[in-house]
Write an enzyme that holds these catalytic residues in place. Structure first.
Site, short mmCIF file in Angstrom:
data_model
loop_
_atom_site.label_atom_id
_atom_site.label_comp_id
_atom_site.label_asym_id
_atom_site.label_seq_id
_atom_site.Cartn_x
_atom_site.Cartn_y
_atom_site.Cartn_z
N ASP A 48 0.83 -1.19 0.00
CA ASP A 48 0.00 0.00 0.00
C ASP A 48 0.87 1.26 0.00
O ASP A 48 1.64 1.49 0.93
CB ASP A 48 -0.89 -0.04 1.25
N THR A 55 -2.94 5.56 -4.47
CA THR A 55 -1.85 6.34 -3.86
C THR A 55 -0.53 6.12 -4.58
O THR A 55 0.21 7.07 -4.81
CB THR A 55 -1.69 6.00 -2.36
N THR A 56 -0.25 4.87 -4.96
CA THR A 56 1.01 4.61 -5.66
C THR A 56 1.02 5.32 -7.00
O THR A 56 2.03 5.95 -7.37
CB THR A 56 1.20 3.09 -5.87
N ASP A 99 -9.20 -0.20 1.05
CA ASP A 99 -9.16 0.39 -0.29
C ASP A 99 -10.41 -0.01 -1.07
O ASP A 99 -11.06 0.82 -1.70
CB ASP A 99 -7.92 -0.09 -1.07
P1 ADP Z 1 -2.45 2.27 -6.45
O1 ADP Z 1 -1.90 2.54 -5.08
O2 ADP Z 1 -2.11 3.36 -7.41
O3 ADP Z 1 -3.90 1.91 -6.43
P2 ADP Z 1 -2.02 -0.47 -7.19
O4 ADP Z 1 -0.85 -1.30 -6.81
O5 ADP Z 1 -3.33 -0.78 -6.57
O6 ADP Z 1 -1.62 1.03 -6.96
O7 ADP Z 1 -2.15 -0.57 -8.77
C1 ADP Z 1 -3.15 0.10 -9.47
C2 ADP Z 1 -2.94 -0.08 -10.97
O8 ADP Z 1 -3.00 -1.46 -11.30
C3 ADP Z 1 -4.04 0.60 -11.74
O9 ADP Z 1 -3.47 1.28 -12.84
C4 ADP Z 1 -4.91 -0.55 -12.20
O10 ADP Z 1 -5.61 -0.28 -13.39
C5 ADP Z 1 -3.89 -1.64 -12.40
N1 ADP Z 1 -4.48 -2.98 -12.33
C6 ADP Z 1 -5.16 -3.53 -11.31
N2 ADP Z 1 -5.57 -4.78 -11.61
C7 ADP Z 1 -5.14 -5.04 -12.87
C8 ADP Z 1 -5.23 -6.16 -13.74
N3 ADP Z 1 -5.86 -7.27 -13.39
N4 ADP Z 1 -4.64 -6.06 -14.96
C9 ADP Z 1 -3.99 -4.94 -15.31
N5 ADP Z 1 -3.86 -3.86 -14.53
C10 ADP Z 1 -4.42 -3.89 -13.32
MG MG Z 2 -4.85 0.25 -5.69
#
Ligand code: ADP
Ligand code: MG
Length: 551
Positions: free
Chosen positions: A66, A99-100, A392
């Site tokens: 996270d 957030t990331t 989240d």
């Molecule tokens: P954040 O803190 O930004 O939410 P995450 O580690 O949750 O970071 O990653 C979010 C990113 O991962 C988003 O751009 C989302 O569209 C992408 N994402 C999530 N699940 C998938 C998936 N199954 N296939 C491709 N991209 C994904």
């Molecule tokens: Mg996320």
């Protein structure tokens, strides 16, 4: 530091330890500090992102994916880096997810800005261009967003699952997404104007270890992790009359230091009788109120326990404050703050059940208000990360229900906005045009890093994605499992428009804040870090709490 004017020229007198960095050096210093932070979280992005193990100065370990948690635990004390941490915190507060992404985009904006500054483009032109681009990008988010109904369970499930991927919650994401949707729908009310209001105050997460996440459950009402205070008490009632008490059911001690002079056995007896009398009166008050269950936030005297047990009243002592607060919602009750003035007005009807194996009370109000998500995880670390993932998911589903707008994830939306920004750049004159283009490039960091973290060729894939957006349409995103381009909506990779707008806005604002600075005047030494590898002139990431090497 004092300032005074001499012949119209400001003269600044600084302390001996003070340091000053100006113009290009100041910008370089700030940009690399901010980028250092962004790079620290990049590898966690997306379904294939890695986790971080954070060890604080007390040796406590947090394992997480996270973004905001990582940055908060990193104990960063560089002021510029802290501004980037604030981006994550704002994103967490406003959207609960993304957030990331927000931090990674902020870092990339600054990296691209640095290239422009090197080409002698003035910071104000970059700032202006970023501002224009940010506004245009957010307009595009709104234009590209699709509406979703509050009862569209299938789509809401995709939103929940997308936010859980890559997190501890992923392994059981179907079960958990289902629980999250039901939880949110349970605390949603439709307003007269057709909009939906999600009242998260009516939803509580309770975590327990010892079982797998798949055994998590949604319970109506509250869960209280306690046992009856006395073994002879009943353990529950279908027709409970419940009191919430925030006052000790104990003898009032006038003053801890007051010495009681007892000169004869009679006097001792009299003194004890008085105490007994006081406790008896308190218990009588409870009986007269009609209550048969008491959740007390404070202690309950042994003798009072005995009286209560004899009267067939169930009592719980030292109930957590957060539990009492939630019980107030669930029961629609007020707390008794002075047990001597308890009355039937304080009593709320409901049901109370005790699970003796799990040592949990299940409490429901009369009109089934509120719900508890009981989360299980095999160990403490597992359940903690699970809780962050679920939080989240709860936030994004709640946002989706109330805001009603969603977008394709997997980098699709970023590639599309970048494409539109490049078109828009043609209409922007001067050097700002270059900044708008730089902004477009920065957004494409998201698909690039998603690919990189999945061990894929990010350059090739970005070319494929851009091509797909020219020919096939706006939903073309990355399938990180196969390394191909897919329709992200159809694949169920769905995000909230609100989180994306917020991420773009706060990343742009933070980048511009950093770019506006051309002078750093520090009361202390700017280069405090010994193991700095951020490449900042004069030291950079001062004091990343002993974690520098681990990143
Ligand atoms: P954040 O803190 O930004 O939410 P995450 O580690 O949750 O970071 O990653 C979010 C990113 O991962 C988003 O751009 C989302 O569209 C992408 N994402 C999530 N699940 C998938 C998936 N199954 N296939 C491709 N991209 C994904
Ligand atoms: Mg996320």
């Amino acid at each position: 530091m004092s300032q005074r004017m001499q012949q119209g020229q400001p003269m600044i007198i600084m302390g001996d330890d003070a340091q000053r960095v100006k113009d290009k050096d100041a910008q370089e210093y700030n940009i690399s500090a901010a980028r250092g932070v962004a790079e620290a979280v990049r590898s966690t992005l997306g379904p294939k992102g890695m986790d971080k193990m954070l060890v604080d100065s007390m040796g406590d370990v947090t394992i997480t994916n996270d973004g905001v948690t990582i940055l908060q635990e990193m104990d960063i004390d560089n002021p510029t880096a802290e501004m980037i941490v604030e981006v994550a915190e704002t994103q967490e507060d406003e959207a609960g997810d993304g957030t990331t992404s927000a931090v990674a985009i902020a870092g990339e904006l600054l990296k691209n800005a640095e290239d422009l500054l090197e080409q002698d483009i003035h910071p104000t032109a970059v700032i202006k261009g970023f501002k224009l681009a940010s506004e245009h990008a957010r307009d595009q988010v709104d234009e590209l967003a699709t509406g979703v109904d509050a009862d569209d369970t299938e789509t809401l499930k995709s939103v929940a699952e997308t936010s859980m991927t890559g997190k501890g919650a992923e392994l059981e994401k179907e079960v958990l997404a289902d629980l999250v949707i039901r939880a949110i729908q349970g605390v949603t009310v439709a307003a007269n104007d057709g909009s939906h209001v999600v009242d998260l105050a009516n939803l509580k997460i309770e975590t327990r270890t010892g079982r797998s996440a798949g055994q998590s459950d949604l319970l109506s009402g509250a869960v209280v992790d306690k046992i009856p205070v006395h073994k002879d008490m009943p353990t529950g009632f279908d027709d409970a009359e419940i009191l919430l008490v925030n006052d000790p059911i104990e003898v009032e001690e006038a003053d801890v230091d007051t010495a009681v002079n007892v000169e004869s056995p009679d006097q001792l007896q009299q003194f004890l009788d008085q105490e007994e009398e006081q406790l008896r009166e308190k218990v009588d008050g409870i009986i007269e109120s009609g209550a048969n269950v008491v959740f007390c936030q404070k202690g309950i005297d042994d003798l009072a326990q005995h009286y209560l047990a004899k009267e067939g009243i169930l009592a719980v002592r030292r109930t957590k404050k957060s539990d009492i607060e939630f019980l107030k919602n669930v029961l629609n009750a007020t707390t008794v703050t002075d047990i001597d003035s308890v009355s039937s007005d304080h009593v709320a009807p409901g049901t109370v059940r005790h699970d003796t194996e799990d040592e949990l009370f299940y409490v429901e109000g009369e009109d089934a208000h509120g719900a508890t998500l009981l989360l299980y995880g095999t160990t403490e670390h597992v359940v903690d990360e699970l809780e962050r993932g679920i939080n989240d998911a709860i936030d994004v589903v709640a946002t989706t229900v109330s805001d009603g707008r969603i977008l394709p994830g997997g980098g699709a939306i970023e590639v599309e906005i970048a494409r539109r920004l490049r078109d828009y750049a043609d209409s922007v004159s001067g050097r700002e045009q270059l900044a708008v283009e730089a902004f477009a490039d920065a957004l494409e960091l998201i698909p690039r890093v998603l690919a990189e973290n999945a061990g894929l060729d990010s350059i090739d894939l970005l070319v494929d994605l851009r091509g797909a957006h020219e020919s096939e349409g706006t939903n073309a995103g990355l399938d990180v499992y196969t390394g191909t381009v897919e329709d992200s909506f159809e694949a169920g990779v769905v995000e909230t428009a609100h989180a994306k707008e917020q991420a773009i806005a706060s990343a742009a604002e933070a980048a511009n804040l950093v770019l506006k600075i051309d002078d750093i005047i520090s009361a202390g030494d700017l280069s405090t870090s010994s193991d700095d590898d951020g490449g900042a002139p004069g030291g950079g990431m001062g004091g990343m709490g002993g974690m520098g090497g681990a990143m």
